[in-house]
Motif scaffolding. Structure first.
Motif, PDB file in Angstrom:
ATOM      1  N   ARG A  73       0.809  -1.218   0.000  1.00 60.14           N
ATOM      2  CA  ARG A  73       0.000   0.000   0.000  1.00 60.14           C
ATOM      3  C   ARG A  73       0.838   1.263   0.000  1.00 60.14           C
ATOM      4  O   ARG A  73       0.336   2.329  -0.360  1.00 60.14           O
ATOM      5  CB  ARG A  73      -0.943  -0.002   1.195  1.00 60.14           C
ATOM      6  N   THR A  74       2.071   1.165   0.421  1.00 53.43           N
ATOM      7  CA  THR A  74       2.975   2.318   0.398  1.00 53.43           C
ATOM      8  C   THR A  74       4.321   1.880  -0.162  1.00 53.43           C
ATOM      9  O   THR A  74       4.692   0.704  -0.060  1.00 53.43           O
ATOM     10  CB  THR A  74       3.195   2.919   1.801  1.00 53.43           C
ATOM     11  N   PHE A  75       5.034   2.831  -0.722  1.00 49.17           N
ATOM     12  CA  PHE A  75       6.356   2.560  -1.278  1.00 49.17           C
ATOM     13  C   PHE A  75       7.414   3.075  -0.312  1.00 49.17           C
ATOM     14  O   PHE A  75       7.251   4.141   0.289  1.00 49.17           O
ATOM     15  CB  PHE A  75       6.511   3.227  -2.653  1.00 49.17           C
ATOM     16  N   THR A  76       8.491   2.304  -0.169  1.00 47.34           N
ATOM     17  CA  THR A  76       9.571   2.700   0.747  1.00 47.34           C
ATOM     18  C   THR A  76      10.809   3.194   0.004  1.00 47.34           C
ATOM     19  O   THR A  76      11.758   3.637   0.637  1.00 47.34           O
ATOM     20  CB  THR A  76       9.961   1.518   1.659  1.00 47.34           C
ATOM     21  N   THR A  77      10.791   3.120  -1.300  1.00 46.26           N
ATOM     22  CA  THR A  77      11.915   3.575  -2.109  1.00 46.26           C
ATOM     23  C   THR A  77      12.194   5.053  -1.830  1.00 46.26           C
ATOM     24  O   THR A  77      11.276   5.871  -1.846  1.00 46.26           O
ATOM     25  CB  THR A  77      11.598   3.374  -3.603  1.00 46.26           C
ATOM     26  N   ALA A  78      13.448   5.394  -1.579  1.00 47.49           N
ATOM     27  CA  ALA A  78      13.830   6.793  -1.356  1.00 47.49           C
ATOM     28  C   ALA A  78      13.624   7.592  -2.636  1.00 47.49           C
ATOM     29  O   ALA A  78      13.907   7.101  -3.733  1.00 47.49           O
ATOM     30  CB  ALA A  78      15.292   6.869  -0.921  1.00 47.49           C
ATOM     31  N   LEU A  79      13.123   8.816  -2.479  1.00 47.77           N
ATOM     32  CA  LEU A  79      12.894   9.682  -3.627  1.00 47.77           C
ATOM     33  C   LEU A  79      13.967  10.763  -3.703  1.00 47.77           C
ATOM     34  O   LEU A  79      14.355  11.332  -2.692  1.00 47.77           O
ATOM     35  CB  LEU A  79      11.514  10.344  -3.539  1.00 47.77           C
ATOM     36  N   ASP A  80      14.406  11.057  -4.900  1.00 46.48           N
ATOM     37  CA  ASP A  80      15.297  12.175  -5.188  1.00 46.48           C
ATOM     38  C   ASP A  80      14.393  13.279  -5.737  1.00 46.48           C
ATOM     39  O   ASP A  80      13.863  13.156  -6.831  1.00 46.48           O
ATOM     40  CB  ASP A  80      16.351  11.748  -6.214  1.00 46.48           C
ATOM     41  N   TRP A  81      14.229  14.358  -4.992  1.00 41.63           N
ATOM     42  CA  TRP A  81      13.263  15.413  -5.300  1.00 41.63           C
ATOM     43  C   TRP A  81      13.817  16.489  -6.230  1.00 41.63           C
ATOM     44  O   TRP A  81      13.185  17.514  -6.439  1.00 41.63           O
ATOM     45  CB  TRP A  81      12.780  16.059  -3.999  1.00 41.63           C
ATOM     46  N   ARG A  82      14.984  16.320  -6.813  1.00 40.77           N
ATOM     47  CA  ARG A  82      15.627  17.400  -7.565  1.00 40.77           C
ATOM     48  C   ARG A  82      14.832  17.927  -8.760  1.00 40.77           C
ATOM     49  O   ARG A  82      15.093  19.024  -9.205  1.00 40.77           O
ATOM     50  CB  ARG A  82      17.031  16.993  -8.010  1.00 40.77           C
ATOM     51  N   LEU A  83      13.886  17.173  -9.273  1.00 38.57           N
ATOM     52  CA  LEU A  83      13.104  17.644 -10.422  1.00 38.57           C
ATOM     53  C   LEU A  83      11.832  18.387 -10.007  1.00 38.57           C
ATOM     54  O   LEU A  83      11.020  18.741 -10.865  1.00 38.57           O
ATOM     55  CB  LEU A  83      12.752  16.477 -11.344  1.00 38.57           C
ATOM     56  N   THR A  84      11.667  18.623  -8.708  1.00 39.80           N
ATOM     57  CA  THR A  84      10.501  19.364  -8.226  1.00 39.80           C
ATOM     58  C   THR A  84      10.970  20.515  -7.338  1.00 39.80           C
ATOM     59  O   THR A  84      12.049  20.458  -6.749  1.00 39.80           O
ATOM     60  CB  THR A  84       9.552  18.468  -7.409  1.00 39.80           C
ATOM     61  N   ALA A  85      10.143  21.535  -7.242  1.00 40.51           N
ATOM     62  CA  ALA A  85      10.472  22.678  -6.392  1.00 40.51           C
ATOM     63  C   ALA A  85       9.195  23.448  -6.087  1.00 40.51           C
ATOM     64  O   ALA A  85       8.158  23.248  -6.733  1.00 40.51           O
ATOM     65  CB  ALA A  85      11.481  23.590  -7.096  1.00 40.51           C
TER      66      ALA A  85
END
Length: 174
Positions: A73-85
């Motif tokens: 139900r949820t994802f635990t993969t770390a996200l790299d947020w560099r394409l959002t601001a």
């Protein structure tokens, strides 16, 4: 950033391209065309050409398979947020809090993101999210209860919403 890798993984709604950096998953998109075109687009944004490598995305592939099997139900993969601001990031962070099997309106997400009148900007954030499925933009609907377009693929949104509704009805909310 020193490197980026990409991998393509099959899903019930199409081939999913994942791009991973040293900080985490920077993009996950269900492909509309050839993978090389999306890799080229992301290369321009990232200022690095991702190389094909399934290893960094192996645990994400497992999570995606579990999600479509109704086991995750949820994802635990770390996200790299560099394409959002800015507001887009705040909107996507709010969307990430919408519980599995539930929906929120664009207006509700705008309020949660701190800009109550920015419901159209929430729609833009959903359309431009770098992370299909993992950040559940498919759970964001219009205030009248209708689905919206989901990047021109309402059938994908309907599939994901139906999947989650079925899992919740079979196994309950958790």
């Amino acid at each position: 950033m020193t490197f980026a890798t990409y991998s393509v993984h099959p899903t019930p709604i199409g081939e999913a391209l994942s791009v991973t950096t040293d900080e985490g998953l920077v993009a996950l998109s269900v492909l509309d065309g050839p993978a090389y075109a999306e890799v080229a687009r992301l290369s321009l944004l990232l200022h690095v050409v991702p190389v094909a490598d399934d290893e960094p995305a192996a645990s994400l592939a497992d999570e995606i398979d579990e999600y479509f099997a109704g086991e995750r139900r949820t994802f635990t993969t770390a996200l790299d947020w560099r394409l959002t601001a800015g507001f887009t990031r705040r909107a996507l962070e709010a969307i990430a809090e919408v519980p599995y099997g539930e929906t929120a309106s664009y207006a509700e997400v705008a309020i949660a993101a701190g800009a109550p009148r920015a419901h159209r900007a929430v729609g833009t954030a959903c359309a431009r999210t770098p992370w299909s499925i993992v950040v559940p933009a498919h759970r964001v609907i219009r205030s009248d209860g209708s689905m919206g377009e989901y990047g021109g693929h309402p059938e994908r949104k309907r599939f994901l919403l139906d999947l989650e509704e079925r899992v919740v009805s079979e196994r309950g909310r958790a």
